[in-house]
Enzyme design. Structure first.
Site: not given
Length: 264
Positions: A98, A232-237
């Site tokens: 960016c 992709f660290v999202r919720s439990k994943k």
């Protein structure tokens, strides 16, 4: 960091003049010992830390103690160092980050990670949730977040229009405060690119984590240099792309299989 700007807001065919919070952007021209090093498009805070971090991750300095002075006025930063500024080659690599930037390092000569840091997946998830809870992002929708963490928790969180800028600010902050980066890890809001990996390797930061994606080149470099990438660290994943042995609650059979694939 932001200003209220008038705009016409549309909603279901209805249009009204309203204010909206817009993130600030400024050019910062950096000279080292009188020679132009770069012009960065950047958010207007922690400019000193950015300059130190950038000079370090580009190999222009080896430590913050090599800097004699930094003078920042408006959109210009002048740096004096204790050793002569390295000659800048004319062929520069324009990076995909960016704001855009340029790297003077040969990516094939990057160092390997030297660290005994280990983490568990729950610590990673909690750190991501904490670091990326940005009110400024909610307000403006136009900011990247990079957090520096160690085994004891949050060290520093930085927000900037560019994730590379934010990482340089983090590194500069750590250098000024004599933080051992080999015992830290990075949380970032955006894509993990080869440039983010390069900066982590140069700073000897062993783990970089994102709620977003990564790139094949970033993974290839990380695998060859001992850096752990978690995406992709999202919720439990989450996805662990390299050096999974640093994540302590992953079964050895799984980390061994990943390690073998890294050498295929």
């Amino acid at each position: 960091m932001y200003r209220e700007i008038e705009c016409i807001k549309g909603d279901s065919g209805s249009f009204e003049l309203e204010g909206h919070s817009v993130i600030e952007e400024m050019p910062l021209a950096v000279t080292v010992n009188g020679r132009h090093a770069l012009t960065a498009m950047i958010s207007p805070d922690m400019l000193r830390e950015f300059v130190i971090g950038f000079l370090f991750t580009e190999g222009i300095i080896k430590d913050a103690d090599e800097i004699e002075s930094i003078r920042i006025e408006d959109t210009n930063a002048g740096v004096l160092t204790k050793s002569p500024f390295k000659i800048l080659v004319s062929k520069k690599t324009v990076l995909s980050g960016c704001g855009g930037s340029m790297s003077y390092l040969d990516i094939g000569k990057l160092p390997e990670i030297n660290s005994d840091l280990t983490l568990d997946s729950e610590t990673i998830r909690n750190s991501v949730k904490e670091a990326l809870d940005s009110q400024l992002h909610v307000l403006t929708g136009g900011i990247h977040v990079v957090g520096l963490y160690d085994p004891n928790g949050k060290v520093c969180v930085v927000e900037d229009i560019g994730r590379h800028n934010a990482l340089d600010k983090i590194v500069g902050y750590a250098l000024e405060n004599k933080i051992d980066l080999s015992r830290t890890y990075i949380i970032c809001s955006g894509r993990i690119s080869s440039e983010m990996v390069r900066k982590c390797l140069t700073a000897n930061i062993p783990v970089v984590v994102s709620r977003g994606a990564t790139t094949t080149l970033a993974i290839d470099i990380a695998r060859s240099r001992g850096l752990t990438i978690v995406g992709f660290v999202r919720s439990k994943k989450m996805n662990i792309y390299s050096w999974g042995k640093r994540i302590t609650d992953i079964p050895d059979t799984v980390t061994d299989a990943l390690q073998e694939s890294e050498y295929d």
